[in-house]
Design a protein around this motif. Sequence first.
Motif, PDB file in Angstrom:
ATOM      1  N   ILE A 164       0.837  -1.192   0.000  1.00  0.00           N
ATOM      2  CA  ILE A 164       0.000   0.000   0.000  1.00  0.00           C
ATOM      3  C   ILE A 164       0.883   1.257   0.000  1.00  0.00           C
ATOM      4  CG2 ILE A 164      -1.715   1.336   1.278  1.00  0.00           C
ATOM      5  CD1 ILE A 164      -2.922  -1.164   0.154  1.00  0.00           C
ATOM      6  N   LEU A 165       1.857   1.278   0.913  1.00  0.00           N
ATOM      7  CA  LEU A 165       2.723   2.445   1.039  1.00  0.00           C
ATOM      8  C   LEU A 165       3.557   2.654  -0.220  1.00  0.00           C
ATOM      9  CD1 LEU A 165       3.969   1.988   4.722  1.00  0.00           C
ATOM     10  CD2 LEU A 165       2.261   3.599   3.878  1.00  0.00           C
ATOM     11  N   GLN A 166       3.996   1.560  -0.811  1.00  0.00           N
ATOM     12  CA  GLN A 166       4.813   1.647  -2.021  1.00  0.00           C
ATOM     13  C   GLN A 166       4.045   2.320  -3.152  1.00  0.00           C
ATOM     14  OE1 GLN A 166       6.152  -2.172  -3.389  1.00  0.00           O
ATOM     15  NE2 GLN A 166       7.218  -1.336  -5.158  1.00  0.00           N
ATOM     16  N   THR A 167       2.755   2.016  -3.254  1.00  0.00           N
ATOM     17  CA  THR A 167       1.934   2.597  -4.315  1.00  0.00           C
ATOM     18  C   THR A 167       1.664   4.073  -4.067  1.00  0.00           C
ATOM     19  OG1 THR A 167       0.868   0.460  -4.762  1.00  0.00           O
ATOM     20  CG2 THR A 167      -0.261   2.439  -5.547  1.00  0.00           C
ATOM     21  N   VAL A 168       1.165   4.403  -2.878  1.00  0.00           N
ATOM     22  CA  VAL A 168       0.765   5.792  -2.625  1.00  0.00           C
ATOM     23  C   VAL A 168       1.974   6.715  -2.530  1.00  0.00           C
ATOM     24  CG1 VAL A 168      -1.387   5.117  -1.504  1.00  0.00           C
ATOM     25  CG2 VAL A 168       0.660   5.449  -0.112  1.00  0.00           C
ATOM     26  N   ARG A 169       3.141   6.168  -2.219  1.00  0.00           N
ATOM     27  CA  ARG A 169       4.335   7.009  -2.135  1.00  0.00           C
ATOM     28  C   ARG A 169       4.671   7.622  -3.489  1.00  0.00           C
ATOM     29  NH1 ARG A 169       7.667   3.562   0.538  1.00  0.00           N
ATOM     30  NH2 ARG A 169       6.827   4.287   2.543  1.00  0.00           N
ATOM     31  N   GLU A 170       4.276   6.937  -4.571  1.00  0.00           N
ATOM     32  CA  GLU A 170       4.533   7.467  -5.905  1.00  0.00           C
ATOM     33  C   GLU A 170       3.722   8.723  -6.193  1.00  0.00           C
ATOM     34  OE1 GLU A 170       4.648   4.681  -9.140  1.00  0.00           O
ATOM     35  OE2 GLU A 170       4.944   2.973  -7.776  1.00  0.00           O
ATOM     36  N   LEU A 171       2.692   8.976  -5.387  1.00  0.00           N
ATOM     37  CA  LEU A 171       1.851  10.147  -5.596  1.00  0.00           C
ATOM     38  C   LEU A 171       2.332  11.362  -4.814  1.00  0.00           C
ATOM     39  CD1 LEU A 171      -1.639   8.387  -5.248  1.00  0.00           C
ATOM     40  CD2 LEU A 171      -0.447   8.933  -7.377  1.00  0.00           C
ATOM     41  N   GLU A 172       3.243  11.168  -3.868  1.00  0.00           N
ATOM     42  CA  GLU A 172       3.595  12.234  -2.936  1.00  0.00           C
ATOM     43  C   GLU A 172       4.280  13.418  -3.602  1.00  0.00           C
ATOM     44  OE1 GLU A 172       5.806  10.567   0.274  1.00  0.00           O
ATOM     45  OE2 GLU A 172       4.098   9.462   1.098  1.00  0.00           O
ATOM     46  N   SER A 173       4.874  13.226  -4.758  1.00  0.00           N
ATOM     47  CA  SER A 173       5.560  14.332  -5.425  1.00  0.00           C
ATOM     48  C   SER A 173       4.609  15.230  -6.207  1.00  0.00           C
ATOM     49  CB  SER A 173       6.636  13.792  -6.376  1.00  0.00           C
ATOM     50  OG  SER A 173       6.048  12.964  -7.369  1.00  0.00           O
ATOM     51  N   ASP A 174       3.375  14.777  -6.427  1.00  0.00           N
ATOM     52  CA  ASP A 174       2.400  15.590  -7.148  1.00  0.00           C
ATOM     53  C   ASP A 174       1.761  16.610  -6.215  1.00  0.00           C
ATOM     54  OD1 ASP A 174       2.872  14.096  -9.448  1.00  0.00           O
ATOM     55  OD2 ASP A 174       1.300  12.639  -8.956  1.00  0.00           O
ATOM     56  N   VAL A 175       1.158  17.648  -6.805  1.00  0.00           N
ATOM     57  CA  VAL A 175       0.465  18.662  -6.011  1.00  0.00           C
ATOM     58  C   VAL A 175      -0.685  18.006  -5.248  1.00  0.00           C
ATOM     59  CG1 VAL A 175      -0.865  20.796  -6.078  1.00  0.00           C
ATOM     60  CG2 VAL A 175       1.064  20.475  -7.652  1.00  0.00           C
ATOM     61  N   GLY A 176      -0.653  18.127  -3.920  1.00  0.00           N
ATOM     62  CA  GLY A 176      -1.682  17.504  -3.097  1.00  0.00           C
ATOM     63  C   GLY A 176      -1.452  16.027  -2.846  1.00  0.00           C
ATOM     64  N   GLY A 177      -0.385  15.469  -3.432  1.00  0.00           N
ATOM     65  CA  GLY A 177      -0.154  14.029  -3.328  1.00  0.00           C
ATOM     66  C   GLY A 177       0.196  13.569  -1.928  1.00  0.00           C
ATOM     67  N   PHE A 178       0.874  14.419  -1.158  1.00  0.00           N
ATOM     68  CA  PHE A 178       1.255  14.021   0.197  1.00  0.00           C
ATOM     69  C   PHE A 178       0.019  13.807   1.061  1.00  0.00           C
ATOM     70  CE2 PHE A 178       2.605  14.978   4.579  1.00  0.00           C
ATOM     71  CZ  PHE A 178       3.607  14.030   4.720  1.00  0.00           C
ATOM     72  N   ASP A 179      -0.933  14.757   0.986  1.00  0.00           N
ATOM     73  CA  ASP A 179      -2.175  14.603   1.747  1.00  0.00           C
ATOM     74  C   ASP A 179      -2.973  13.397   1.264  1.00  0.00           C
ATOM     75  OD1 ASP A 179      -1.752  16.808   3.383  1.00  0.00           O
ATOM     76  OD2 ASP A 179      -2.659  18.185   1.944  1.00  0.00           O
ATOM     77  N   PHE A 180      -2.996  13.201  -0.066  1.00  0.00           N
ATOM     78  CA  PHE A 180      -3.695  12.054  -0.642  1.00  0.00           C
ATOM     79  C   PHE A 180      -3.121  10.750  -0.081  1.00  0.00           C
ATOM     80  CE2 PHE A 180      -4.750   8.836  -3.732  1.00  0.00           C
ATOM     81  CZ  PHE A 180      -5.970   9.209  -4.263  1.00  0.00           C
ATOM     82  N   ALA A 181      -1.793  10.674  -0.039  1.00  0.00           N
ATOM     83  CA  ALA A 181      -1.131   9.466   0.457  1.00  0.00           C
ATOM     84  C   ALA A 181      -1.414   9.248   1.945  1.00  0.00           C
ATOM     85  CB  ALA A 181       0.374   9.557   0.205  1.00  0.00           C
ATOM     86  N   ILE A 182      -1.397  10.334   2.730  1.00  0.00           N
ATOM     87  CA  ILE A 182      -1.666  10.218   4.171  1.00  0.00           C
ATOM     88  C   ILE A 182      -3.069   9.659   4.412  1.00  0.00           C
ATOM     89  CG2 ILE A 182      -2.113  11.564   6.254  1.00  0.00           C
ATOM     90  CD1 ILE A 182       0.185  13.365   5.527  1.00  0.00           C
TER      91      ILE A 182
END
Length: 456
Positions: A164-182
């Motif tokens: 799960i973490l491996q997948t959502v971590r790929e989104l963290e660099s996008d705008v708003g991705g960090f909150d999305f991943a959290i």
Amino acid sequence: MEQNLNVKKVPKRILGTLLSAVSAGVVPRVGAPYIAIGRLDEIEALTTSLTRVADGEGSCKFIIGRYGSGKSFLIQLSRGYALDKGFLTADCDLSPERKLSGSGGAGLSTYRELMKNLACKTQPDGGALPVIISRWFSQIRASLAEEGMDTESAAFDEAFGKRILQTVRELESDVGGFDFAIVMREYYNAYRTEDDLKMSACLRWFRGEYNTRTEARQALGIRSVSVINDDNWYDHLKLITAFARLVGYAGLCIFIDECVNLFKISNRLSRENNYEKILAMFNDTMQGRAPGMMIVFGGTPQFLEDSRRGLFSYEALRSRLADGRFGGEGLRSIMSPVLRLKRLSDSELLALVMRLTALHGEYHGYTPTVTGDQMVLFLTDSLSRTGADTMVTPREIIRDYVTLLDLLLTNPDRKFEEIFGGMARTSADPEEAGDVPAEKPSPSPGGGITMEDLEF
């Protein structure tokens, strides 16, 4: 020539919804392929774009036509094709309360409507986000089980969380991705502990239902989380697109209809802010900054071409969407971002009427008595009204014809000629059609409507 009114068997629930919708002049949300006649060029253009988007490109299309010409129908048809090709879809109609940009939550209202209508192939009616996440979790579980891990062991839970973490971590660099991943990680923790209340709170965040950060923090128990608002809702649609591709979908197709409501905005600054948002969406998709995203806008010729209030009043959009200098003179490119809907040909309208006759008989359990000559008579009369050569629309013809079939069914003692002769004869209204001169219709071979125009 003997008629053949046989059509593919349609589930009764879908058929009932379909006939109810078209008889009221409303675009059916289900069953559109059963009455899809013509529009082959437009369908080819949209399906070609879907194929390219599935390969990692982006696309933006504008479907332009008069009221009742088939814009919304084509959008629903395309939506069905997208679901079949493995895309997620989200659709909404703009209104005075729902815009692309504006104060007071106008943009956020559009995002909420899109998320409410988020659909996948197994959940085509909307509300698919929990289904999408559950499918992703099931895929991870199946993958770990295939690797020989015991599903009841602590090691399995640890490996599951890492995936799960491996997948959502790929989104963290996008705008708003960090909150999305959290929030996605919080959803997984709630899923693991079967905390339905916390999962519901996370879904509300994804759908943009929290108005303030304080409200979101209290519900989620996360101090640093922000909220989706009028300024960042489009960035979150790009996150949904990226997430969809990561978990196995082809991408996200967004269908935004009734864009004429942007043309109707009286305040110039507010209107231009909305057009600027369209420009940002167009640039992102066409320049490859939103891989896997396809956006389709539906609007009238006024919305596009009006030089004072339409898209062409915004120079950056006019220069991108206007026809090139080699266009015109009957030439038409389905590769361009703008798809202008022509009037259906006479033979296509006849085929549509025949299809409706068969479906009406199937739903009500009777054999239609309307003959081919009577169908031709109905269409000839409809197309001979004042202004009908340029202003007639499929919506008018479908609504009138289904009403005629209903009257024939409920009044079996009356003949077709009696009911048809008593129907009011009206003139096509150019204001309803969009106030813009239409292209001349494409006549059937021979210049009229004949049964020989169709192949049975």
